[in-house]
Design a protein around this motif. Structure first.
Motif, short mmCIF file in Angstrom:
data_model
loop_
_atom_site.label_atom_id
_atom_site.label_comp_id
_atom_site.label_asym_id
_atom_site.label_seq_id
_atom_site.Cartn_x
_atom_site.Cartn_y
_atom_site.Cartn_z
N LYS A 34 0.81 -1.28 -0.01
CA LYS A 34 -0.02 -0.02 0.09
C LYS A 34 0.80 1.26 -0.32
O LYS A 34 1.85 1.41 0.77
N GLN A 35 0.33 2.08 -0.72
CA GLN A 35 1.24 3.43 -0.85
C GLN A 35 1.43 4.17 0.40
O GLN A 35 2.39 4.56 0.88
N LEU A 36 0.07 4.18 1.27
CA LEU A 36 0.03 4.98 2.31
C LEU A 36 0.09 4.02 3.83
O LEU A 36 0.02 4.52 4.88
N SER A 37 0.52 2.83 3.54
CA SER A 37 0.88 1.77 4.56
C SER A 37 -0.02 1.91 5.79
O SER A 37 -1.29 1.99 5.77
N THR A 38 0.40 2.63 6.89
CA THR A 38 -0.60 2.56 8.20
C THR A 38 -1.30 3.73 8.15
O THR A 38 -2.44 3.93 9.10
N SER A 45 -10.24 4.73 2.86
CA SER A 45 -10.17 4.40 1.34
C SER A 45 -8.73 4.72 0.88
O SER A 45 -8.51 4.51 -0.46
N ALA A 46 -7.83 5.05 1.72
CA ALA A 46 -6.51 5.02 1.23
C ALA A 46 -6.00 3.96 1.17
O ALA A 46 -4.99 3.30 1.68
N ASN A 47 -6.12 3.01 0.16
CA ASN A 47 -5.95 1.53 -0.09
C ASN A 47 -5.18 1.53 -1.47
O ASN A 47 -5.00 0.44 -1.90
N HIS A 48 -4.84 2.52 -2.17
CA HIS A 48 -4.12 2.38 -3.32
C HIS A 48 -2.42 1.95 -3.08
O HIS A 48 -1.96 2.01 -1.82
N THR A 49 -2.13 1.48 -4.12
CA THR A 49 -0.72 0.58 -4.18
C THR A 49 0.18 1.37 -4.95
O THR A 49 0.24 2.38 -5.56
N ARG A 50 1.54 0.95 -4.50
CA ARG A 50 2.76 1.58 -5.35
C ARG A 50 2.88 1.00 -6.47
O ARG A 50 3.60 1.88 -7.42
#
Length: 385
Positions: A34-38, A45-50
């Motif tokens: 995940k881009q925003l980890s914790t 909703s911040a489940n976007h990835t690298r």
């Protein structure tokens, strides 16, 4: 060219090299980081990835190269570097970076060894690209390396708008289209063209706002500090190698922690986090506290635990690095002369003050020990009440 639908940039066209790289294990692993980890423990909703972020960086790099008029060979290496810039990240991205650094001495942008013996390196060589040259660009070497890793890099442009979009927080919105079009190569460095001081200021302001509201949210910091301690114990107490550790995905690490370090692993999985026993600003702590090293911090945790009468694992001292504003080194053209943004903008000084005001020393403990740990930490670290 193929086109991939993206939530931020709409359709992203990928060339044959990028298409081949996207299918390698090194890039596919980024689908599971995940881009925003914790931060997603705060913003669901911040489940976007690298993986998608890497595509966005590739897209912005491609647009910037078009405006800069860079030749095909140099452009091909930069595009590859933009797409591959995050493959050196460990699980949970920046949250495990310090653990890896302490054991290997390598930052996540050191990908030379990875490209030397991987499918991604094979793809580069098959398309006539030099893996070491790509790795150098990821490290920020040369004028075009600044486009991938520098004060005006497309990495920052993408993650600000992407993180804002997925977290639902509007403060990261920047005019990345204008930023990309305003880039110039002058005097061996990447600069913003005449008339773009405010364009540069907008990126600094967005980064500052996102720091306070998203990136440094106290819940994310607590979870990140717990993850750091858990990962350290995992490597110290099992036969897991750091080499294998750094190639894990997020879920791999969470499963391993649940099995080997269950007291921390289960808390992180269930969002049963420690609480703030101390949350002190820069003006409330002695001048030496922000400069504490890793061993000093661990010693302070043991001292606080002894004074509070709790188990050492029940105390986490979280000392951020000193406030900094790297983006203030951005170069802009003002009246025909290349100048640092901090010399051309009065806003930079205000944002430096904001960075200092946002700095916090954190001491965390289970809920039932917060009062005792807070009192002990305040005494040992000489924190003003």
């Amino acid at each position: 060219m193929n086109a991939i639908k993206d939530s931020v940039h709409d359709y992203i066209s990928v060339d044959p090299v990028a298409r081949a790289l996207l299918d390698t294990p090194e890039l596919q692993r980024l689908r599971h980081i995940k881009q925003l980890s914790t931060v997603r423990l705060v913003y669901p909703s911040a489940n976007h990835t690298r993986f998608e972020h890497s595509l966005g960086v590739y897209h912005l790099a491609s647009r910037a190269l078009d405006h800069l008029g860079v030749d095909d060979d140099r452009a091909a290496h930069v595009r590859a570097a933009a797409l591959l810039h995050d493959i050196g990240h460990g699980p949970y991205g920046h949250q495990t970076e310090e653990v890896i650094m302490r054991r290997t001495g390598e930052h996540h942008d050191e990908i030379g060894d990875l490209l030397a013996s991987s499918a991604a390196g094979d793809v580069l060589r098959a398309h006539g690209l030099d893996p070491e040259r790509v790795a150098g660009l990821v490290r920020g070497e040369g004028d075009l390396g600044q486009l991938v890793s520098g004060e005006l890099d497309v990495d920052r442009m993408d993650y600000l708008v992407r993180d804002a979009h997925h977290s639902g927080v509007p403060y990261g919105t920047i005019d990345h289209g204008r930023l990309v079009r305003a880039l110039r190569l002058r005097e061996g460095r990447l600069v913003l063209a005449e008339g773009n001081v405010q364009t540069a200021e907008s990126m600094l302001l967005a980064r500052s706002l996102m720091n306070g509201v998203v990136y440094r949210h106290h819940v994310s910091r607590i979870a990140g500090a717990m993850l750091d301690r858990a990962s350290e114990r995992l490597l110290d107490e099992t036969d897991l190698s750091v080499r294998k550790f750094r190639r894990m995905a997020d879920h791999d690490l969470l499963v391993e922690l649940g099995r080997e370090v269950p007291d921390f692993g289960r808390r992180i999985e269930r969002r049963d986090l420690y609480k703030r026993a101390v949350w002190a600003g820069l003006w409330e702590v002695p001048a030496w506290v922000p400069d504490l090293g890793h061993d000093d911090v661990r010693a302070a945790e043991r001292d606080v635990a002894d004074a509070a009468g709790v188990d050492p694992d029940d105390v986490i001292v979280d000392v951020p690095s000193r406030p900094a504003l790297k983006e203030s080194e951005t170069h802009v053209v003002v009246d025909g002369t290349v100048r640092r943004l901090e010399e051309a903008s009065e806003l930079v000084g205000a944002l430096r003050n904001t960075e200092r005001a946002q700095w916090r020393l954190g001491v965390y403990a289970p809920d039932e020990h917060v009062e005792a740990v807070g009192d002990a930490a305040a005494a040992i670290l000489d924190i003003d009440d």
